[in-house]
Design a protein around this motif. Structure first.
Motif, PDB file in Angstrom:
ATOM      1  N   GLY A 179       2.830   9.347   4.014  1.00 39.79           N
ATOM      2  CA  GLY A 179       3.417  10.555   4.566  1.00 39.79           C
ATOM      3  C   GLY A 179       2.534  11.107   5.669  1.00 39.79           C
ATOM      4  N   ASP A 180       3.146  11.700   6.663  1.00 38.82           N
ATOM      5  CA  ASP A 180       2.386  12.364   7.720  1.00 38.82           C
ATOM      6  C   ASP A 180       3.097  13.650   8.100  1.00 38.82           C
ATOM      7  OD1 ASP A 180       4.539  11.624   9.287  1.00 38.82           O
ATOM      8  OD2 ASP A 180       3.500   9.966  10.256  1.00 38.82           O
ATOM      9  N   ASP A 181       2.638  14.275   9.194  1.00 41.78           N
ATOM     10  CA  ASP A 181       3.207  15.560   9.602  1.00 41.78           C
ATOM     11  C   ASP A 181       4.667  15.449  10.006  1.00 41.78           C
ATOM     12  OD1 ASP A 181       0.743  16.633   9.143  1.00 41.78           O
ATOM     13  OD2 ASP A 181       0.092  16.534  11.238  1.00 41.78           O
ATOM     14  N   HIS A 183       0.875  -1.170   0.000  1.00 46.15           N
ATOM     15  CA  HIS A 183       0.000   0.000   0.000  1.00 46.15           C
ATOM     16  C   HIS A 183       0.914   1.221   0.000  1.00 46.15           C
ATOM     17  CE1 HIS A 183      -3.271  -2.747   1.163  1.00 46.15           C
ATOM     18  NE2 HIS A 183      -2.395  -3.258   2.023  1.00 46.15           N
ATOM     19  N   ALA A 184       1.058   1.862  -1.135  1.00 44.78           N
ATOM     20  CA  ALA A 184       2.052   2.926  -1.262  1.00 44.78           C
ATOM     21  C   ALA A 184       1.407   4.233  -1.703  1.00 44.78           C
ATOM     22  CB  ALA A 184       3.136   2.527  -2.265  1.00 44.78           C
ATOM     23  N   GLU A 185       1.660   5.281  -0.936  1.00 46.05           N
ATOM     24  CA  GLU A 185       1.291   6.644  -1.300  1.00 46.05           C
ATOM     25  C   GLU A 185       2.580   7.429  -1.595  1.00 46.05           C
ATOM     26  OE1 GLU A 185      -0.799   8.285   1.955  1.00 46.05           O
ATOM     27  OE2 GLU A 185      -2.361   6.740   1.993  1.00 46.05           O
ATOM     28  N   ALA A 186       2.476   8.410  -2.460  1.00 54.91           N
ATOM     29  CA  ALA A 186       3.655   9.191  -2.825  1.00 54.91           C
ATOM     30  C   ALA A 186       4.207   9.903  -1.588  1.00 54.91           C
ATOM     31  CB  ALA A 186       3.313  10.218  -3.901  1.00 54.91           C
ATOM     32  N   ALA A 187       5.501   9.741  -1.355  1.00 52.88           N
ATOM     33  CA  ALA A 187       6.179  10.404  -0.238  1.00 52.88           C
ATOM     34  C   ALA A 187       7.608  10.668  -0.673  1.00 52.88           C
ATOM     35  CB  ALA A 187       6.140   9.539   1.021  1.00 52.88           C
ATOM     36  N   VAL A 190       5.628  -4.782  13.913  1.00 54.08           N
ATOM     37  CA  VAL A 190       5.572  -3.741  12.891  1.00 54.08           C
ATOM     38  C   VAL A 190       6.861  -2.921  13.002  1.00 54.08           C
ATOM     39  CG1 VAL A 190       4.365  -1.727  11.995  1.00 54.08           C
ATOM     40  CG2 VAL A 190       3.069  -3.616  13.021  1.00 54.08           C
ATOM     41  N   PHE A 191       7.668  -2.932  11.943  1.00 47.99           N
ATOM     42  CA  PHE A 191       8.892  -2.146  11.888  1.00 47.99           C
ATOM     43  C   PHE A 191       8.599  -0.868  11.104  1.00 47.99           C
ATOM     44  CE2 PHE A 191      10.362  -6.338  12.855  1.00 47.99           C
ATOM     45  CZ  PHE A 191      11.464  -6.147  13.663  1.00 47.99           C
ATOM     46  N   THR A 192       8.927   0.279  11.676  1.00 53.38           N
ATOM     47  CA  THR A 192       8.620   1.577  11.078  1.00 53.38           C
ATOM     48  C   THR A 192       9.906   2.369  10.877  1.00 53.38           C
ATOM     49  OG1 THR A 192       6.479   1.615  12.214  1.00 53.38           O
ATOM     50  CG2 THR A 192       7.303   3.702  11.316  1.00 53.38           C
ATOM     51  N   VAL A 193      10.119   2.842   9.645  1.00 50.28           N
ATOM     52  CA  VAL A 193      11.259   3.693   9.311  1.00 50.28           C
ATOM     53  C   VAL A 193      10.721   5.055   8.885  1.00 50.28           C
ATOM     54  CG1 VAL A 193      13.341   3.952   7.922  1.00 50.28           C
ATOM     55  CG2 VAL A 193      12.540   1.664   8.544  1.00 50.28           C
ATOM     56  N   ARG A 194      11.255   6.103   9.484  1.00 52.76           N
ATOM     57  CA  ARG A 194      10.841   7.469   9.143  1.00 52.76           C
ATOM     58  C   ARG A 194      12.008   8.213   8.504  1.00 52.76           C
ATOM     59  NH1 ARG A 194       6.119   9.317  11.105  1.00 52.76           N
ATOM     60  NH2 ARG A 194       5.019   7.996  12.613  1.00 52.76           N
ATOM     61  N   PHE A 195      11.681   8.978   7.430  1.00 52.57           N
ATOM     62  CA  PHE A 195      12.648   9.824   6.756  1.00 52.57           C
ATOM     63  C   PHE A 195      12.134  11.262   6.757  1.00 52.57           C
ATOM     64  CE2 PHE A 195      13.299   5.657   4.771  1.00 52.57           C
ATOM     65  CZ  PHE A 195      14.667   5.528   4.876  1.00 52.57           C
ATOM     66  N   PRO A 196      13.024  12.239   6.792  1.00 55.59           N
ATOM     67  CA  PRO A 196      12.576  13.630   6.610  1.00 55.59           C
ATOM     68  C   PRO A 196      11.949  13.802   5.232  1.00 55.59           C
ATOM     69  CG  PRO A 196      14.798  13.556   7.501  1.00 55.59           C
ATOM     70  CD  PRO A 196      14.461  12.159   7.095  1.00 55.59           C
ATOM     71  N   ARG A 197      10.808  14.456   5.181  1.00 61.74           N
ATOM     72  CA  ARG A 197      10.085  14.618   3.924  1.00 61.74           C
ATOM     73  C   ARG A 197      10.544  15.873   3.201  1.00 61.74           C
ATOM     74  NH1 ARG A 197       3.512  13.895   3.768  1.00 61.74           N
ATOM     75  NH2 ARG A 197       3.278  13.458   1.534  1.00 61.74           N
ATOM     76  N   VAL A 198      10.594  15.826   1.857  1.00 62.25           N
ATOM     77  CA  VAL A 198      10.964  16.983   1.044  1.00 62.25           C
ATOM     78  C   VAL A 198       9.859  17.220   0.016  1.00 62.25           C
ATOM     79  CG1 VAL A 198      13.430  16.558   1.347  1.00 62.25           C
ATOM     80  CG2 VAL A 198      12.255  15.575  -0.625  1.00 62.25           C
TER      81      VAL A 198
END
Length: 731
Positions: A503-505, A463-467, A575-583
């Motif tokens: 993507g989130d805040d 399930h992929a949304e543009a980020a 559930v493994f979660t990886v967060r990246f800074p969004r641009v």
């Protein structure tokens, strides 16, 4: 002869001339008392100053950690500011963190960034200049910061990149932070102790500071010598004996003032006793001598009896020794020595346990690595034997070839994981960041794994949304691959695995959820540590060396991201979660992929001392349509290149007699071979190895085991380089 006998003889010998001699003895005793106080006070101040120096060193260490941020190297001040604010919250001693240039111009103010418009330069620019000039930490003085409207002390470290001091990083430290070592001095009633900077301004004081500057006698004593003892007035105007010491690290000075009445009280009491002794009869003198002998001998005997126990760290009971200052001082020193012995024994025990744990971890890792490498090697051996005994068209031969291909990739991945972790730990990881869509990367990895049949026993959904993020695409794909590999290992057949991109805040999020055995609370705390794995049986069906998740964490953090895990408990999945800074998403449209290029037959020289490697690769290249010549060492390769018309030479770096670097230099130096395209094929894959290969004259650098498509691209690139033709020198 005992102490009491000596005192009796002394009483009879002194009683007659005591009238003239008593004054001299009183003066000497007073001096001795002062020396005892002085020695004890200076030793105490040394300990206190060491604690203060350690506190300052701790702030320097924290600043060095902040200075190592990649954001500073890349000039990303906004990212640095966010991290500086976070670090500031975790440092209770810091009032502010300021980033400035070596000339004192402020670049970032963690507490009051808006103050940059009105306060562009540091209050103490000379401290920043000193840190930049010496390339070492510098300690400032007690000053008032105009941006935060409070007083504090500057601790500055240089930020060095590419051999140049690019910035200085300043922590504005609370003066109250330095009160704790002073308050631990066990000061008596009426004692004072204060810490001043190099300009004589109080940083901390007990009791509270009556005024900003220290008194003149104290400053004069500090100016005369780095440590000493003198009698003079305190800042409040009290008569006191003061010990002082100056730190060679911070250039700060600390003093300990003891009321003169207390220092001289022992001598005065003795003088009165001596006067009473003169007035008393000889009989009383004898009794007094006996009494004094007993008074002194008891604590001395107690000290002698207790001294052997110090070696075991046992503290002695000082009861009954309070009335003899020297004995009390010795007793306190012995107790401090006992405490030091206990601490050392505890430290040795901790180090012993740490060594045992490290040794155990090493043995476990070696056993685990042996198991993980033996499995694919066993499969490769069986497959190669099967190819020897069956027809190449037989289904078993096809299966054997698939086993060889799969197990070779598996072994290569184990080695690459180890090398990647080694590069990251040593700070040699190389990233090529680009603006990319996290959803596209996830889709590509999932599609590749699905096409290769890796998901045949599991239900994997995406399930992929543009980020959009800025990261190294290959490293992001490596992160997802490691998470998928982990999920497949520990999830039962037929279970579902969900890959989600959104993507989130707080940024771009990559999640991998499985229905495996889950994680306990204790395991979740260490799941991202190196070589840590969940419980496995002796068969180790899940495999792995405990590197994959540790590598995920390191790669995510290197790119400004983070990783976490959540599990509702054992047998409830994870559930493994990886967060990246969004641009922001780019405005241009990516170019459509180009069709693969057709292979152009070329004349290739293959130089490798490993016969199996050389012959196998030569056969593969020949099947691609190339004409291949072989050489087993560097000298033979250079001679063959000079006698045969060639397009490209593929050279192993670790050759006998002359290595691959020297082969490249000789081929580039000779007119008849300088036109050759050169490809380095080696097991040395560090950035330094690639740099050395390019400097030696190679066009490309590939690491073993090599993918045949990658080798074809490298050969085509090397052959297409614009160089003088073979016979150009004769024209």
């Amino acid at each position: 002869m005992r102490i009491r006998s000596h005192l009796l003889l002394l009483a009879f010998g002194v009683i007659l001339p005591v009238a003239a001699f008593s004054g001299y003895l009183t003066a000497r005793l007073a001096l001795r008392e002062q020396q005892t106080f002085a020695q004890g006070s200076i030793e105490r101040l040394r300990s206190t100053m060491s604690a203060i120096d350690a506190q300052v060193q701790g702030q320097i260490t924290a600043l060095h950690a902040l200075a190592s941020l990649r954001a500073l190297e890349t000039g990303d001040i906004a990212t640095y500011h966010e991290e500086a604010v976070r670090v500031l919250r975790s440092q209770p001693a810091w009032i502010n963190v300021i980033l400035a240039r070596p000339d004192g111009e402020i670049v970032d103010n963690a507490v009051a960034p808006e103050a940059l418009t009105s306060h562009r330069y540091l209050v103490e620019p000379e401290v920043a200049l000193r840190a930049a000039t010496t390339r070492a930490p510098a300690i400032g003085s007690m000053v008032t910061s105009p941006s935060v409207k409070t007083r504090g002390v500057n601790v500055v470290v240089p930020v060095i990149y590419d051999g140049q001091v690019r910035y200085v990083l300043l922590a504005f430290v609370k003066p109250e932070f330095f009160l704790t070592p002073i308050e631990k001095q066990r000061m008596g009633q009426g004692w004072v102790s204060g810490l001043i900077d190099s300009h004589g301004t109080f940083i901390a004081r007990v009791p509270a500071i009556p005024k900003e500057k220290a008194g003149g006698p104290f400053l004069a004593a500090v100016a005369r010598a780095p440590e000493g003892w003198y009698r003079g007035l305190t800042t409040e105007g009290y008569d006191a004996y003061t010990a002082h010491i100056t730190s060679g690290f911070t250039n700060w000075s600390i003093g300990l003032g003891i009321p003169a009445e207390e220092v001289l009280s022992g001598a005065r009491r003795t003088g009165w006793a001596m006067g009473g002794g003169i007035a008393s009869s000889l009989a009383l003198a004898s009794l007094l001598a006996l009494w004094l002998g007993r008074r002194v001998s008891r604590p001395v005997v107690a000290l002698a009896r207790a001294a052997p126990a110090i070696a075991t760290g046992t503290a002695m009971n000082t009861r009954g020794m309070e009335h003899v200052a020297e004995v009390r001082t010795v007793a306190l020193a012995l107790n401090e020595a006992a405490a030091a012995v206990r601490e050392r024994q505890a430290l040795l025990e901790r180090e012993k346990r740490a060594l045992q744990e490290g040794d155990r971890a090493k043995d476990e890792f070696i056993a685990m690595m042996s198991h993980e490498l033996r499995n694919p090697l066993a499969a490769l051996t069986s497959a190669s034997h099967l190819l020897d005994v069956v027809d190449p068209q037989h289904p078993a031969a096809k299966h054997a070839r698939e086993v060889i291909k799969r197990q070779t990739k598996h072994t290569a991945r184990l080695v690459e994981d180890l090398l990647d972790m080694s590069r990251i730990v040593m700070g040699k990881a190389h990233l090529q960041p680009e603006v990319m869509n996290l959803a596209d990367a996830a889709s590509a990895v999932v599609q590749t794994w699905r096409s290769s049949g890796r998901f045949e026993h599991h239900r994997v959904t995406l399930h992929a949304e543009a980020a959009w993020i800025r990261a190294d695409r290959s490293r992001v794909e490596q992160i997802l691959s490691n998470l998928l590999d982990n999920a497949l290992k520990f999830s039962p057949k037929g279970s579902a695995i969900d890959v989600r991109v959104k993507g989130d805040d707080r940024g771009a999020v990559l999640e991998v959820a499985d229905q495996g055995p889950g994680l306990s609370a204790a395991m979740m705390e260490h799941v991202f540590d190196l070589f840590v794995q969940g419980a496995q049986g002796l068969a180790r069906k899940s495999g792995g060396m405990g590197i994959g998740l540790a590598l995920v964490k390191k790669l995510a953090e290197l790119q400004g991201g983070s990783v976490s895990v959540a599990s509702e408990g054992e047998d409830r999945g994870a559930v493994f979660t990886v967060r990246f800074p969004r641009v922001p998403a780019p405005t241009t449209t990516a170019a459509s992929p180009r069709a693969p290029k057709a292979i152009t037959p070329r004349r290739i020289l293959l130089i490798d001392d490993n016969d199996d490697m050389r012959k196998t690769l030569a056969t593969s290249l020949s099947m691609q349509g190339h004409e291949v010549c072989e050489a087993a060492d560097g000298k033979a390769g250079v001679e063959l290149a000079g006698s045969v018309a060639l397009d490209v030479a593929v050279v192993d770096l670790g050759l006998p007699e002359i290595d691959g670097y020297e082969v490249a230099r000789r081929l580039r130096a000779h007119p008849s071979t300088r036109h050759l395209g050169l490809v380095a094929l080696t097991g040395y894959g560090q950035l330094e190895d690639k740099r050395k290969a390019i400097e030696a004259g190679f066009d490309e650098h590939l690491t073993k085991p090599v993918d045949l498509e990658a080798l074809e691209e490298a050969i085509a690139f090397a052959a297409s380089r614009d160089r003088p033709p073979r016979d150009a020198e004769h024209e």
